[in-house]
Enzyme design. Sequence first.
Site, mmCIF file in Angstrom:
data_model
loop_
_atom_site.group_PDB
_atom_site.id
_atom_site.type_symbol
_atom_site.label_atom_id
_atom_site.label_comp_id
_atom_site.label_asym_id
_atom_site.label_seq_id
_atom_site.Cartn_x
_atom_site.Cartn_y
_atom_site.Cartn_z
ATOM 1 N N GLY A 1 -51.649 47.805 -8.553
ATOM 2 C CA GLY A 1 -50.203 48.060 -8.546
ATOM 3 C C GLY A 1 -49.381 47.022 -7.804
ATOM 4 O O GLY A 1 -48.203 47.255 -7.528
ATOM 5 N N HIS B 1 -61.657 56.415 -7.167
ATOM 6 C CA HIS B 1 -60.506 55.503 -7.226
ATOM 7 C C HIS B 1 -60.005 55.260 -5.802
ATOM 8 O O HIS B 1 -60.071 56.158 -4.969
ATOM 9 C CB HIS B 1 -59.409 56.113 -8.097
ATOM 10 C CG HIS B 1 -58.312 55.144 -8.398
ATOM 11 N ND1 HIS B 1 -57.316 54.873 -7.506
ATOM 12 C CD2 HIS B 1 -58.092 54.358 -9.472
ATOM 13 C CE1 HIS B 1 -56.510 53.959 -8.026
ATOM 14 N NE2 HIS B 1 -56.957 53.622 -9.218
ATOM 15 N N GLY C 1 -53.765 50.728 -14.977
ATOM 16 C CA GLY C 1 -52.818 51.738 -14.502
ATOM 17 C C GLY C 1 -51.474 51.553 -15.174
ATOM 18 O O GLY C 1 -51.267 51.934 -16.326
ATOM 19 N N GLY C 2 -50.544 50.915 -14.456
ATOM 20 C CA GLY C 2 -49.146 50.812 -14.909
ATOM 21 C C GLY C 2 -48.970 50.326 -16.342
ATOM 22 O O GLY C 2 -48.167 50.885 -17.097
ATOM 23 N N ASN D 1 -55.530 54.683 -16.924
ATOM 24 C CA ASN D 1 -55.424 55.666 -15.846
ATOM 25 C C ASN D 1 -53.939 55.935 -15.622
ATOM 26 O O ASN D 1 -53.231 55.102 -15.058
ATOM 27 C CB ASN D 1 -56.069 55.096 -14.567
ATOM 28 C CG ASN D 1 -55.860 56.003 -13.367
ATOM 29 O OD1 ASN D 1 -55.470 57.163 -13.522
ATOM 30 N ND2 ASN D 1 -56.112 55.475 -12.184
ATOM 31 N N TRP D 2 -53.492 57.107 -16.082
ATOM 32 C CA TRP D 2 -52.055 57.407 -15.990
ATOM 33 C C TRP D 2 -51.645 57.912 -14.610
ATOM 34 O O TRP D 2 -50.460 58.134 -14.369
ATOM 35 C CB TRP D 2 -51.676 58.450 -17.051
ATOM 36 C CG TRP D 2 -51.579 57.878 -18.430
ATOM 37 C CD1 TRP D 2 -51.695 56.564 -18.794
ATOM 38 C CD2 TRP D 2 -51.342 58.603 -19.641
ATOM 39 N NE1 TRP D 2 -51.544 56.429 -20.148
ATOM 40 C CE2 TRP D 2 -51.321 57.668 -20.692
ATOM 41 C CE3 TRP D 2 -51.142 59.947 -19.943
ATOM 42 C CZ2 TRP D 2 -51.113 58.041 -22.027
ATOM 43 C CZ3 TRP D 2 -50.932 60.321 -21.261
ATOM 44 C CH2 TRP D 2 -50.916 59.370 -22.293
ATOM 45 N N LYS D 3 -52.590 58.174 -13.754
ATOM 46 C CA LYS D 3 -52.280 58.718 -12.414
ATOM 47 C C LYS D 3 -51.349 59.938 -12.559
ATOM 48 O O LYS D 3 -51.548 60.727 -13.464
ATOM 49 C CB LYS D 3 -51.672 57.629 -11.538
ATOM 50 C CG LYS D 3 -52.489 56.339 -11.579
ATOM 51 C CD LYS D 3 -52.071 55.352 -10.557
ATOM 52 C CE LYS D 3 -52.865 54.066 -10.760
ATOM 53 N NZ LYS D 3 -52.742 53.147 -9.661
ATOM 54 N N SER E 1 -53.683 45.409 -11.666
ATOM 55 C CA SER E 1 -52.543 44.630 -12.165
ATOM 56 C C SER E 1 -52.836 43.867 -13.445
ATOM 57 O O SER E 1 -52.302 42.780 -13.671
ATOM 58 C CB SER E 1 -52.033 43.674 -11.081
ATOM 59 O OG SER E 1 -51.483 44.413 -10.010
ATOM 60 N N GLU F 1 -57.201 55.296 -4.560
ATOM 61 C CA GLU F 1 -56.203 56.274 -4.095
ATOM 62 C C GLU F 1 -56.889 57.570 -3.644
ATOM 63 O O GLU F 1 -56.436 58.222 -2.712
ATOM 64 C CB GLU F 1 -55.172 56.532 -5.203
ATOM 65 C CG GLU F 1 -54.251 55.322 -5.367
ATOM 66 C CD GLU F 1 -53.746 55.086 -6.772
ATOM 67 O OE1 GLU F 1 -53.789 56.012 -7.595
ATOM 68 O OE2 GLU F 1 -53.326 53.934 -7.045
ATOM 69 N N GLU G 1 -62.337 47.206 -8.766
ATOM 70 C CA GLU G 1 -60.897 47.214 -8.551
ATOM 71 C C GLU G 1 -60.587 46.785 -7.113
ATOM 72 O O GLU G 1 -60.626 47.625 -6.194
ATOM 73 C CB GLU G 1 -60.346 48.620 -8.776
ATOM 74 C CG GLU G 1 -60.562 49.157 -10.169
ATOM 75 C CD GLU G 1 -59.473 50.139 -10.556
ATOM 76 O OE1 GLU G 1 -58.767 49.861 -11.522
ATOM 77 O OE2 GLU G 1 -59.306 51.154 -9.861
HETATM 78 C C1 PEP Z 1 -55.618 51.527 -11.183
HETATM 79 O O1 PEP Z 1 -54.938 52.280 -10.508
HETATM 80 O O2 PEP Z 1 -56.794 51.814 -11.469
HETATM 81 C C2 PEP Z 1 -55.003 50.284 -11.631
HETATM 82 C C3 PEP Z 1 -55.794 49.340 -12.089
HETATM 83 O O3 PEP Z 1 -53.642 50.206 -11.519
HETATM 84 P P1 PEP Z 1 -52.713 48.980 -11.982
HETATM 85 O O4 PEP Z 1 -53.212 48.513 -13.336
HETATM 86 O O5 PEP Z 1 -51.337 49.553 -12.059
HETATM 87 O O6 PEP Z 1 -52.853 47.924 -10.940
#
Ligand code: PEP
Length: 246
Positions: A169, A91, A229-230, A3-5, A208, A93, A163
């Site tokens: 994050g 999600h 994500g990151g 997920n590149w957001k 994370s 967010e 999640e």
């Molecule tokens: C996400 O936003 O779905 C996510 C898992 O982010 P991160 O891996 O950066 O915690």
Amino acid sequence: MANWKMHKTVEEGRAFGRHLIRRLSEAGDQPPTLVVCPTLPGLWPLAREFAGTPVGVGAQNLDLGREGALTGAVSGYLLREAGAQFVIIGHSERRQVFHETDDVIGQKVAQAYQSRLRPILCVGESAQEYRQGSTLSVVERQLQALAPYVDDKMMQTLIVAYEPVWAIGTGEVPEPGQANHVAAAIREVLDRMAPGSGENVPVLYGGSVNAKNIRPFMGEKDIDGALVGGASLQVEEFLAMARNSC
Ligand code: PEP
């Protein structure tokens, strides 16, 4: 699943796609299922990079409806036409920043099916809910919100990402066994809603996760994959995660 957001320009996304495909063909072995969810403008160009490869493309959200006077909205049908096969829905967010309710998220999941997109439904508790010990009731409520809109057959092809919001994050992760306990509870709820779906639906862990910490999560019985994500923004890290998942 990546997920590149709101990260990467269109060109950066295409360069990532070319690099990933080159590295996968050099390695020659069968990778686990890989899906990348870029920004909206990056969707069509990235889908073209991945055409004819095993890597899938997803969107990060869809808007309700097919067409109409909805300035700024993008329907599932348009996402499908732009090359998406998957769509992330609910999600944290979207729930927090864009105030999406459980009910809207249930409708969006149904809309994804109507648009021939496979939904990846995100569920998970906030830090406060975690401290209160209400994780299981929160995820159950988030799953039950689908019931008025999604039939048994659709439920069989859902993907669920557990999640915990406090892990997204932040660099904090639950114990893998604890995440597995929630994943198992998710399967039980799914099975009550649509018999058989508890077994059929892939349950991912997200929050994370990176190349160093992914392995014990993927070793858990009820966790089938990861939503990242990151750590999905760099090809080598993403590939290392895929390797460490097997
Ligand atoms: C996400 O936003 O779905 C996510 C898992 O982010 P991160 O891996 O950066 O915690």
